[in-house]
Design a protein around this motif. Structure first.
Motif, PDB file in Angstrom:
ATOM      1  N   TRP A  70     -12.827   1.861 -11.035  1.00 24.31           N
ATOM      2  CA  TRP A  70     -11.873   1.875  -9.913  1.00 24.31           C
ATOM      3  C   TRP A  70     -11.692   0.436  -9.429  1.00 24.31           C
ATOM      4  O   TRP A  70     -12.160   0.056  -8.360  1.00 24.31           O
ATOM      5  CB  TRP A  70     -12.390   2.767  -8.785  1.00 24.31           C
ATOM      6  N   GLU A  86      -7.727   2.112  -7.288  1.00 28.14           N
ATOM      7  CA  GLU A  86      -8.329   1.062  -6.455  1.00 28.14           C
ATOM      8  C   GLU A  86      -9.677   1.574  -5.950  1.00 28.14           C
ATOM      9  O   GLU A  86      -9.963   2.767  -6.041  1.00 28.14           O
ATOM     10  CB  GLU A  86      -7.293   0.767  -5.348  1.00 28.14           C
ATOM     11  N   LYS A  87     -10.498   0.681  -5.381  1.00 25.06           N
ATOM     12  CA  LYS A  87     -11.901   1.034  -5.130  1.00 25.06           C
ATOM     13  C   LYS A  87     -12.091   2.209  -4.165  1.00 25.06           C
ATOM     14  O   LYS A  87     -13.121   2.858  -4.178  1.00 25.06           O
ATOM     15  CB  LYS A  87     -12.697  -0.185  -4.659  1.00 25.06           C
ATOM     16  N   ASP A 146      -8.477  -1.173  -9.683  1.00 28.95           N
ATOM     17  CA  ASP A 146      -7.047  -1.416  -9.460  1.00 28.95           C
ATOM     18  C   ASP A 146      -6.406  -2.174 -10.634  1.00 28.95           C
ATOM     19  O   ASP A 146      -5.284  -2.648 -10.505  1.00 28.95           O
ATOM     20  CB  ASP A 146      -6.841  -2.215  -8.153  1.00 28.95           C
ATOM     21  N   TRP A 169       0.842  -1.207   0.000  1.00 34.46           N
ATOM     22  CA  TRP A 169       0.000   0.000   0.000  1.00 34.46           C
ATOM     23  C   TRP A 169       0.876   1.256   0.000  1.00 34.46           C
ATOM     24  O   TRP A 169       0.673   2.191  -0.776  1.00 34.46           O
ATOM     25  CB  TRP A 169      -0.922  -0.014   1.234  1.00 34.46           C
TER      26      TRP A 169
END
Ligand code: ADP
Length: 541
Positions: free
Chosen positions: A376, A420-421, A378, A351
């Motif tokens: 979204w 990403e979400k 990723d 991350w």
């Protein structure tokens, strides 16, 4: 509508008035040219800023005029950061590392009325002066031995004993002008408004952004001519943080000694600086950096290996952020969310190596080559578009490259990302640096991060080189660690299982050094030019 709040402008002068009355005693520390360390206060620095504002007015500088600086990071440069916008003029920070031709273009394009120059930088400035016609030049010098036809900075300030207080101005006026560092082409001007800088300062100080407070002790290694010093002079003045300025000494040994002796809590710089600090700390163990809470790294991708190395070997927490001159610059920051606090270390590092999530008021989206916005998930790659109160709406003075903005007003960053979400970005490349092989994209940023884990590789740049069959193929340019000579088979073996086989560079070229821009980024466009014919007539691998 009646009954609402007061309409007070969000302006730099209002921010400075509070600094003067609430934390005038807080320290500002600066390394001088003779290497000694000078201590002063916000009160004295802001007195200098008011004097500079008055001196400029006395010279005939009008609201909206551009006043440029050609300086290292030191107290007079802070006078300029505060005093020039507070006078109604526009602070224009010139990048001292650009070529004289480029600088002359920028000065002429911005039409700077006055330029404030460090005397130690005069030899670098002199060839610029010869190309910019008549403009007023002020020289910062300890003695009075200054070039003919220039004004003495100290004398100008000394003559302003009755400098007036900081007065408000419309928050939508220009405050600071900064040109992009020209990594991918001709520099373009970005003009920040007072409102943008004030809001950027609020956002930057938030706990999940830089977490700046009155007790913070901040050393920006980022030069004050790069992207508005990442907003730190304003954010520090807002919260009352102590500022530590490195002067002309940006080498790792000088920075580490300041980090230690001044008990710095926050520092910030590009990955080149971070790598130099890491190498220095590895070679000279035993420094006490226990006060250092975070090192903000941005401006180019920060590989996960380096983030881990700082943690494991030196207990220094690297925070990765993404931004651009066009975004003032803070756009996204990589803070691990609380729900991952107990996740395995690998997951947290993965991350932290991404560019993170947008700060408040910064909105992001990405658009695929077919023009559709990407989900979204990723996975899907697209060009990042951003908008927000500190994102440029045009290049200064307004007519340059309008195609960088979409019809509905979002800025096209030129960076290729996945989202990403929860809005976390991963930058895969600049659109101009991607390798387009057989119609598919290869991320040079990912390849570089993985290659850097190889012990024989000290530095690496991957570039796209035209290729007869595939359109483009990756070439790895490598600076070897002393005593090593990485070969193509070594590199391929190292990449096995880490990236898709068709991403493997077709060749590895060991070089002595790699060219960098004035702010320390690799000059990929120059390397692409030099190696343009590398794969000519070569058979596909
Ligand atoms: P220039 O475009 O001349 O390099 P900037 O300093 O404004 O000038 O650079 C902004 C660019 O730097 C971004 O568009 C992006 O390509 C790159 N960049 C900034 N931060 C990061 C990061 N954390 N990871 C990868 N690339 C980054």
């Amino acid at each position: 509508m009646r009954g609402l709040m007061m309409d007070m402008p969000l302006s730099i002068p209002a921010l400075l008035r509070r600094a003067e009355s609430v934390h005038p005693h807080k320290a500002i520390v600066s390394r001088l040219v003779d290497r000694s360390v000078m201590r002063t206060t916000y009160a004295e620095t802001l007195d200098g800023a008011r004097r500079l504002a008055a001196a400029l007015r006395a010279l005939g500088v009008q609201p909206g005029d551009r006043v440029a600086t050609f300086c290292w990071n030191h107290v007079p440069h802070l006078h300029a950061y505060y005093g020039i916008p507070a006078s109604g003029a526009i602070l224009h920070t010139l990048n001292i590392r650009l070529h004289a031709e480029e600088l002359a273009y920028i000065v002429t394009h911005a039409d700077d009325a006055v330029i404030i120059v460090d005397k130690v930088l005069w030899p670098v400035f002199e060839p610029v002066r010869a190309r910019i016609g008549h403009r007023r030049i002020i020289v910062i010098s300890d003695d009075h031995d200054i070039p003919p036809g220039t004004l003495h900075y100290g004398d100008l300030l000394a003559a302003q004993d009755d400098a007036p207080p900081f007065e408000d101005m419309d928050e939508h006026t220009g405050a600071v002008l900064c040109y992009t560092s020209g990594t991918t082409g001709r520099s373009k001007g970005v003009l920040y408004s007072h409102r943008a800088l004030v809001l950027h300062s609020f956002a930057e100080a938030l706990p999940d952004m830089l977490d700046l407070a009155e007790a913070s002790r901040v050393l920006a290694v980022v030069p004050m001519f790069h992207a508005n010093a990442w907003g730190l002079p304003f954010a520090c003045a807002l919260v009352g943080a102590t500022q530590i300025l490195p002067g002309p000494y940006l080498d790792a040994a000088s920075i580490v000694s300041l980090l230690e002796s001044e008990r710095v809590t926050h520092t910030a710089g590009v990955p080149t600086i971070a790598h130099a600090l890491l190498a220095h700390l590895d070679q000279h163990p035993g420094h006490d950096l226990s006060a250092l809470r975070l090192m903000l790294v941005g401006g180019a991708a920060m590989p996960e290996t380096t983030i881990r190395a700082f943690d494991d070997r030196h207990g220094v927490k690297v925070i990765h952020a993404w931004g651009m001159t066009e975004t003032a610059p803070l756009g996204t920051i990589s803070r691990v969310p609380s729900e991952l606090a107990d996740a395995p270390a690998d997951e947290q590092y993965a991350w932290r190596a991404t560019q993170g999530r947008p700060g408040p008021f910064v909105e992001v989206r990405a658009r695929a080559e077919d023009g559709a916005l990407v989900p979204w998930d990723d996975q899907a790659m697209g060009e990042l578009e951003v908008r927000g109160p500190w994102v440029a709406s045009a290049y200064y003075p307004g007519d340059d490259a309008p195609d960088r903005w979409t019809d509905d007003g979002w800025f096209r960053t030129g960076d290729i990302v996945t989202i990403e979400k929860t809005g976390r970005l991963t930058i895969h490349d600049r659109a101009k640096d991607l390798v387009k092989s057989g119609g598919e994209w290869i991320s040079t940023v990912t390849l570089e991060a993985v290659l850097l884990e190889h012990e024989a590789i000290a530095e690496v740049v991957v570039i796209a080189v035209p290729h007869e069959r595939w359109g483009e193929r990756p070439l790895a340019l490598v600076v070897a660690t002393p005593g090593c000579r990485p070969t193509l088979p070594d590199v391929r073996q190292h990449l096995d299982g880490r990236v898709a086989r068709w991403w493997y560079p077709d060749a590895v070229e060991v070089v002595d050094s790699l060219p960098r821009t004035g702010v320390g980024k690799y000059q990929k466009h120059r390397l692409r030019e030099i190696y343009r014919d590398y794969f000519e007539e070569s058979a596909p691998q």
